[in-house]
Write a protein that holds these residues in place. Structure first.
Motif, PDB file in Angstrom:
ATOM      1  N   UNK A 110       0.850  -1.189   0.000  1.00 11.72           N
ATOM      2  CA  UNK A 110       0.000   0.000   0.000  1.00 11.72           C
ATOM      3  C   UNK A 110       0.882   1.235   0.000  1.00 11.72           C
ATOM      4  N   UNK A 111       0.472   2.281  -0.732  1.00 12.21           N
ATOM      5  CA  UNK A 111       1.300   3.489  -0.701  1.00 12.21           C
ATOM      6  C   UNK A 111       1.354   4.068   0.713  1.00 12.21           C
ATOM      7  N   UNK A 112       2.480   4.621   1.061  1.00 13.07           N
ATOM      8  CA  UNK A 112       2.661   5.225   2.386  1.00 13.07           C
ATOM      9  C   UNK A 112       1.646   6.362   2.554  1.00 13.07           C
ATOM     10  N   UNK A 113       0.943   6.388   3.687  1.00  9.96           N
ATOM     11  CA  UNK A 113       0.026   7.513   3.906  1.00  9.96           C
ATOM     12  C   UNK A 113       0.804   8.821   4.052  1.00  9.96           C
ATOM     13  N   UNK A 161       8.937   9.458   6.261  1.00  5.87           N
ATOM     14  CA  UNK A 161       8.252   8.858   5.115  1.00  5.87           C
ATOM     15  C   UNK A 161       6.887   9.475   4.861  1.00  5.87           C
ATOM     16  N   UNK A 162       6.261   9.962   5.915  1.00  9.28           N
ATOM     17  CA  UNK A 162       4.846  10.326   5.790  1.00  9.28           C
ATOM     18  C   UNK A 162       4.578  11.828   5.676  1.00  9.28           C
TER      19      UNK A 162
END
Lengths: 224, 337
Positions: free
Chosen positions: A16-19, A60-61
């Motif tokens: 899943x793509x990183x939120x 990352x988010x």
């Protein structure tokens, strides 16, 4: 044989793509910010990045965007993750087109959400952070009014959480009429502490779960 | 933190359902010395009806973990009282069956329990905010109810799984619905499916990024295939619970999520191989009249309350005689010996 299946190797995770957790800085670069203030602000941006990249999840988010406003409203940095964020060196000049800057921030957020949705990326409620040492200046009154009205609507619809910070000299009363949340006043030029707090808040959001807006802890770098 | 020995999610006895559960507190919670706020309860009724309730207390709520305890207990109590119609319904439109109503009532009971406790403590109910997932399954059908995030998935034994109830979130990832939220009961998911049901899993939101393809909320088969294969082949329920627990703490998992993690796996027709010397784990008090009495004032499961969990006088779930067996998993914060 059962224990022969090594779960850690066998199980594959869904890709899943990183939120994403978007945050727009809306920075006053009008003439009155010249000198110490703009230097402290520039240094604060460096601190902001340094703190965000220390937290693996935040790096990352979180997505940072920077808008600078004086007589011009410039997107100095479009949304980018902290590891790729190069803090700009801002210079101060001109008047204070704050209404237009607020509009620009809301535009940027709206566009980013559309991109998230188009790409199936989950996201957190965007934050905008306005920093000024003055009040709207040089713009038609109608521009400021419509910005304030749009901001009210967007806050009510939970489209954004918009915070305002006044540096020494800021007209706190006017700021209070522009933004929904009570503006806070920065102690001196304590941008470093403010940005540390902001990065921690972004980290907290990227972890938290709530059915209402995250309450702001009383910041040590400012007063209401 | 000096916690009491962790409760090991007990295996279900005398039933074709094989369950294994694990609940671990997330890295972030440990860092901030927050108590884990996930609670998972399982039970089997009449030897073949599997019940699972799972709640994830809101980190933003002061007593989210207590809310999770109350919600899982109240919901389980309601589900345990459910008796299928004498003619098993052949389809969703088959003979009248009050299962969906029972599921809805179990969610309502959870809310009531939280409201009553909040009133007793003189705090707002949202201070006990929690999500709630409940499931009832037999080999022939499965039904589930859900408020908030997490998911219930199931399979017919063909290495394929489907989502029964899915994460309910609003526009924003971190804004979900809680049992205490306005309109939570009206918007709760309540779903019933005809089987055959061979595998069931419930998990809280900490795992949903890894276990579901979020765009469709469908299960990620390469996640569940090895997990259920391992589950079916495991020999020892205690060792299996430990393995699952350790896996949830492994770097590959914790790199991807630092939330509390709960997972319950159940497979039909693979009873645990109990030796005759295994001690019974049925917590029960006899009550033939159907009214429920506390388990003889005795709750032999270890206390789950961590030091930061407020000390509310919780009634233990009254596991009545008609439970085939029952088990609760709170957080396991220390290594399982």
């Amino acid at each position: 044989m059962a224990e022969n299946i090594h779960l850690e190797d066998a199980i594959e995770f869904a890709e899943n793509p990183e939120p994403r957790c978007p945050c727009v800085l809306v920075l006053d670069t009008s003439a009155s910010m010249q000198g110490e203030a703009i230097e402290a602000l520039n240094q604060g941006l460096v601190t902001f990045r340094e703190n965000l990249i220390k937290d693996p999840m935040a790096s990352r988010r979180v997505e940072v965007a920077v808008i600078a406003f004086d007589n011009e409203i410039r997107v100095v940095q479009d949304f980018i993750t902290p590891d790729r964020f190069e803090p700009p060196r801002l210079t101060a000049q001109g008047q204070t087109f704050m209404g237009g800057a607020i509009q620009k921030a809301l535009d940027l957020i709206q566009a980013r959400k559309q991109q998230y949705r188009a790409n199936g990326v989950a996201y957190y409620r965007p934050w905008a952070f306005l920093i000024t040492d003055g009040e709207p200046q040089g713009e038609p009154e109608s521009v400021v009014q419509s910005a304030a009205q749009r901001l009210k609507n967007d806050e009510t619809a939970k489209r954004v959480a918009f915070f305002a910070v006044g540096v020494e000299g800021a007209n706190m009363e006017t700021l209070g009429t522009l933004v929904v949340r009570t503006p806070v006043k920065l102690h001196g030029l304590n941008f470093a502490e403010m940005f540390v707090w902001l990065s921690r808040s972004m980290e907290a959001i990227a972890q938290s779960r709530t059915d209402e807006q995250v309450a702001l802890p009383p910041p040590g770098w400012a007063s209401v | 933190m000096n916690r009491p020995p962790p409760p090991i999610p007990g295996p279900q006895r005398n039933t074709p359902w094989r369950t294994v559960s694990a609940v671990v507190s997330g890295a972030r919670h440990r860092l901030h010395q927050q108590a884990c706020q996930d609670v998972l309860r399982t039970a089997v009724i009449d030897e073949h009806r599997l019940l699972v309730t799972l709640a994830d207390g809101a980190g933003s709520a002061k007593y989210g973990g207590d809310g999770a305890e109350l919600a899982t207990a109240a919901a389980l109590r309601r589900l345990a009282g459910y008796r299928p119609a004498s003619t098993p319904p052949a389809s969703a439109s088959g003979p009248a069956d009050d299962l969906p109503a029972t599921i809805r009532q179990s969610l309502a009971d959870a809310r009531t329990a939280i409201e009553q406790e909040a009133a007793r403590r003189k705090v707002a109910p949202r201070e006990l905010a929690t999500t709630l997932l409940v499931a009832v399954a037999t080999a022939d059908w499965i039904a589930a109810g859900q408020i908030g995030d997490g998911a219930v998935i199931w399979g017919e034994g063909a290495d394929e799984w489907r989502t029964l109830t899915r994460p309910a979130s609003g526009e924003y990832l971190n804004e979900t619905v809680f049992v205490t939220s306005e309109g939570a009961l009206a918007t709760a998911q309540i779903v019933r499916q005809e089987g055959p049901v061979r595998e069931v899993a419930l998990f809280s939101d900490g795992l949903q990024m890894l276990a579901l393809k979020l765009a469709t909320a469908e299960p990620h088969a390469p996640f569940f295939r090895p997990l259920f294969r391992w589950h079916r082949e495991a020999r020892d329920p205690i060792a299996a619970a430990r393995t699952l627990d350790q896996w949830l703490r492994s770097p590959r998992v914790t790199e991807r999520t630092d939330d509390d993690l709960s997972l319950c796996l159940a497979a039909w027709d693979t009873p645990w191989p109990f030796s005759s010397s295994s001690p019974p784990n049925v917590q029960s008090a006899h009550d033939s009249a159907g009214t429920r009495t506390p388990a003889a004032g005795r709750d032999d499961s270890p206390k789950r309350d961590g030091p930061s969990r407020s000390a509310g006088p919780h009634k233990p779930v009254d596991f009545s005689a008609d439970y085939t067996s029952a088990a609760t998993a709170g957080c396991i914060d220390t290594e399982v010996a």
